[in-house]
Scaffold this motif. Structure first.
Motif, mmCIF file in Angstrom:
data_model
loop_
_atom_site.group_PDB
_atom_site.id
_atom_site.type_symbol
_atom_site.label_atom_id
_atom_site.label_comp_id
_atom_site.label_asym_id
_atom_site.label_seq_id
_atom_site.Cartn_x
_atom_site.Cartn_y
_atom_site.Cartn_z
ATOM 1 N N THR A 1 -7.469 14.291 -6.918
ATOM 2 C CA THR A 1 -6.533 13.211 -6.034
ATOM 3 C C THR A 1 -7.289 12.009 -5.758
ATOM 4 O OG1 THR A 1 -5.371 15.283 -5.367
ATOM 5 C CG2 THR A 1 -4.928 13.437 -4.203
ATOM 6 N N THR A 2 -6.806 10.895 -5.876
ATOM 7 C CA THR A 2 -7.209 9.626 -5.566
ATOM 8 C C THR A 2 -7.458 9.632 -4.028
ATOM 9 O OG1 THR A 2 -6.094 8.620 -7.367
ATOM 10 C CG2 THR A 2 -6.819 7.351 -5.486
ATOM 11 N N GLU A 3 -6.707 9.971 -3.185
ATOM 12 C CA GLU A 3 -6.830 9.996 -1.734
ATOM 13 C C GLU A 3 -8.129 10.621 -1.114
ATOM 14 O OE1 GLU A 3 -4.184 10.812 -3.295
ATOM 15 O OE2 GLU A 3 -2.329 9.933 -2.507
ATOM 16 N N GLU B 1 -1.638 3.511 -10.324
ATOM 17 C CA GLU B 1 -1.160 5.034 -10.571
ATOM 18 C C GLU B 1 0.526 4.872 -10.535
ATOM 19 O OE1 GLU B 1 -2.741 8.736 -9.368
ATOM 20 O OE2 GLU B 1 -3.932 7.211 -8.029
ATOM 21 N N SER B 2 0.870 4.112 -9.521
ATOM 22 C CA SER B 2 2.667 3.760 -9.486
ATOM 23 C C SER B 2 3.160 2.788 -10.640
ATOM 24 C CB SER B 2 2.824 3.203 -8.063
ATOM 25 O OG SER B 2 2.565 1.781 -8.061
ATOM 26 N N VAL C 1 -8.891 2.564 -2.747
ATOM 27 C CA VAL C 1 -7.776 3.547 -2.957
ATOM 28 C C VAL C 1 -6.420 3.013 -3.022
ATOM 29 C CG1 VAL C 1 -6.534 5.688 -2.191
ATOM 30 C CG2 VAL C 1 -9.054 5.631 -2.034
ATOM 31 N N ASP C 2 -6.058 1.974 -2.332
ATOM 32 C CA ASP C 2 -4.890 1.409 -2.310
ATOM 33 C C ASP C 2 -4.744 0.790 -3.685
ATOM 34 O OD1 ASP C 2 -3.967 2.033 0.129
ATOM 35 O OD2 ASP C 2 -5.007 0.485 1.275
ATOM 36 N N LYS D 1 -3.871 3.442 -6.112
ATOM 37 C CA LYS D 1 -2.617 4.049 -6.110
ATOM 38 C C LYS D 1 -1.401 3.080 -6.613
ATOM 39 C CE LYS D 1 -1.681 7.487 -4.269
ATOM 40 N NZ LYS D 1 -1.379 8.497 -4.907
ATOM 41 N N ARG E 1 0.852 -1.141 -0.071
ATOM 42 C CA ARG E 1 0.044 -0.004 -0.084
ATOM 43 C C ARG E 1 0.789 1.333 -0.136
ATOM 44 N NH1 ARG E 1 -3.793 -2.139 5.203
ATOM 45 N NH2 ARG E 1 -3.565 -4.485 4.471
ATOM 46 N N ALA E 2 0.485 2.266 -0.772
ATOM 47 C CA ALA E 2 1.263 3.328 -0.778
ATOM 48 C C ALA E 2 1.027 4.472 0.647
ATOM 49 C CB ALA E 2 0.712 4.406 -1.938
ATOM 50 N N ARG E 3 -0.164 4.078 1.182
ATOM 51 C CA ARG E 3 -0.274 4.517 2.500
ATOM 52 C C ARG E 3 -0.165 3.570 3.665
ATOM 53 N NH1 ARG E 3 -5.264 5.314 3.514
ATOM 54 N NH2 ARG E 3 -5.904 3.448 2.458
#
Length: 448
Positions: A167-169, A156-157, A149-150, A153, A86-88
């Motif tokens: 913005t996705t977040e 997107e990466s 969202v994960d 993202k 996960r980006a977050r």
């Protein structure tokens, strides 16, 4: 002219070697993420494609106009040591729900060049509702939106999705968020690395759990080695026994070199009998050493196995030793008691060792300062050590592998008020996990 030609040839060899290591660490290389690296791969794409095909049997596709290079890495023994992250949330690994949503979302994106986050969510809702094997996606609930969202993202990466507006977040806070995406369906189709498409394995959903390992093997079976796949199983009339000598040699070369270039450490004990015989043969040894040299690595060969050293650290995707997380620091600190116990340590002994670390550094590892914190700390540390090939599980115990003994912890100190241990480990050689292990506390006298 002779001197100039030699200089040009040497420069090309160096660039190809650098690009090989770059692609080993980043099999999907985009111009957006690394313009200089992508330009290097674009310029040397022909010798790169030839090297990967010969040494590992992996295909390399470079799309200069679309701005990406995709190295398709296939293994006969897939493992979960490098999950999607996960980006977050501290880059936590994907769970089952996120993988399901990733697959469904990717399938829905194949037919749409542009979309909004709301429209895409609606398509995922409909797709999951129509499949009785899947839990329905419900964006009303915040945890579901977080998982979605994960997934977005991650895409997107990979440059599969590009947010044109918004913005996705913001979708985490509200299902009414407005985000517009451009979709690269061509790149999306290049993401799967399995030689056999999952859609070819026509298996009823209720049979999948019982046949999972069999189906996974079927996805990565390659016909070039003399076998075929029918619904995830090998065709008995064309199985490996019918392979020619050339096909068997090709399989042995690729299976050994894939593991050598993709694993932290390659132990002889992990090789099949025919793979070990290939490595020990004159031809196999020459091919192995030549391939390592062409890729710019140094080969460290021991009685127990092989390890590659990347002098520049380019191929390193996971470093060890590394103080970027509590678990990684604990992993290094636990190596000493593990190496001192040839028979291995039981989970209870490891938990006690973890408790000792928490007592010793009382203001360190605040996330583990709980009743079960010591056990969780030792479990996470062992997971780190397993991922880089330094320990293994045997009979309920955790046993140090030979490569673990090349690390030496010279001092553990707490130089700051937070009482956080700062291991002094000596730099040692750089290796990769994803290719090798990184950094070593190897020899006494190494300098920081």
């Amino acid at each position: 002219m002779s001197t100039l030609a030699n200089q040009l040839a040497a420069a090309e060899r160096e660039e190809v070697a650098r690009a090989i290591r770059l692609l080993l660490a980043r099999p999907l290389l985009t111009e957006t993420a690394d313009p200089a690296g992508f330009e290097l791969v674009r310029r040397r794409r022909e010798p790169l494609a030839q090297w990967f095909d010969y040494a590992c049997g992996w295909s390399l596709v470079v799309e200069p106009r679309r701005g990406y290079a995709r190295l398709t890495k296939v293994r006969a023994d897939p493992d979960g040591s490098r999950p999607a992250r996960r980006a977050r949330s501290g880059r936590a690994p994907f769970d089952r729900r996120r993988y399901v949503l990733l697959c469904v979302t990717a399938a829905e994106l194949l037919s749409i060049p542009m979309t909004t986050i709301g429209m895409l969510a609606d398509r995922v809702v409909q797709a999951t509702a129509a499949d009785r094997a899947l839990a329905a996606f419900d964006p009303v609930h915040r945890p579901e939106r977080m998982a979605f969202v994960d997934v977005l993202k991650l895409l997107e990466s990979y440059d599969v999705l590009r947010a044109v507006d918004g913005t996705t977040e913001t979708y985490v806070e509200s299902a009414e968020a407005k985000v517009l995406y451009r979709v690269d369906a061509t790149l999306l189709m290049r993401l799967p690395a399995a030689p056999v498409g999952a859609s070819r394995l026509a298996v009823p959903p209720d049979e999948v759990p019982a046949r999972f390992e069999e189906l996974l093997t079927g996805l990565v079976r390659e016909r070039r080695y003399g076998g075929t796949v029918v619904d995830g199983t090998a065709d008995e009339t064309h199985n490996e026994s019918a392979a020619t000598d050339a096909q068997r040699n090709l399989r042995l070369r690729h299976s050994v070199l894939r593991r050598l270039f993709d694993d932290p450490v390659l132990y002889r004990a992990q090789l099949a009998e025919d793979e070990l015989a290939y490595v020990m043969s004159l031809t196999g040894r020459q091919i192995l050493r030549r391939s390592v040299e062409q890729a710019g690595f140094l080969l460290e060969e021991r009685a127990e196995g092989f390890l590659l050293v990347d002098p520049d650290g380019i191929a390193t995707d996971v470093r060890f030793p590394d103080d970027t997380s509590t678990a990684r620091v604990a992993a290094l600190l636990l190596l000493e008691p593990l190496c001192a116990a040839p028979a291995g340590m039981l989970p209870e002994q490891l938990a006690e060792a973890g408790a000792g670390l928490l007592r010793r550094f009382s203001r360190w590892a605040k996330a583990y300062q709980s009743e079960d914190g010591a056990a969780r700390l030792s479990d996470d540390a062992v997971r780190v050590l397993r991922d880089v090939g330094l320990v293994r599980r045997a009979g309920g115990r955790v046993v140090a592998c030979p490569a673990a003994y090349r690390y030496r912890l010279t001092e553990a100190k707490s130089p700051d008020p937070d009482d956080e241990p700062g291991p002094d480990w000596g730099t040692g050689p750089h290796k990769t996990a994803g290719t090798m292990v990184s950094g070593g506390v190897a020899a006494e006298g190494d300098q920081q």
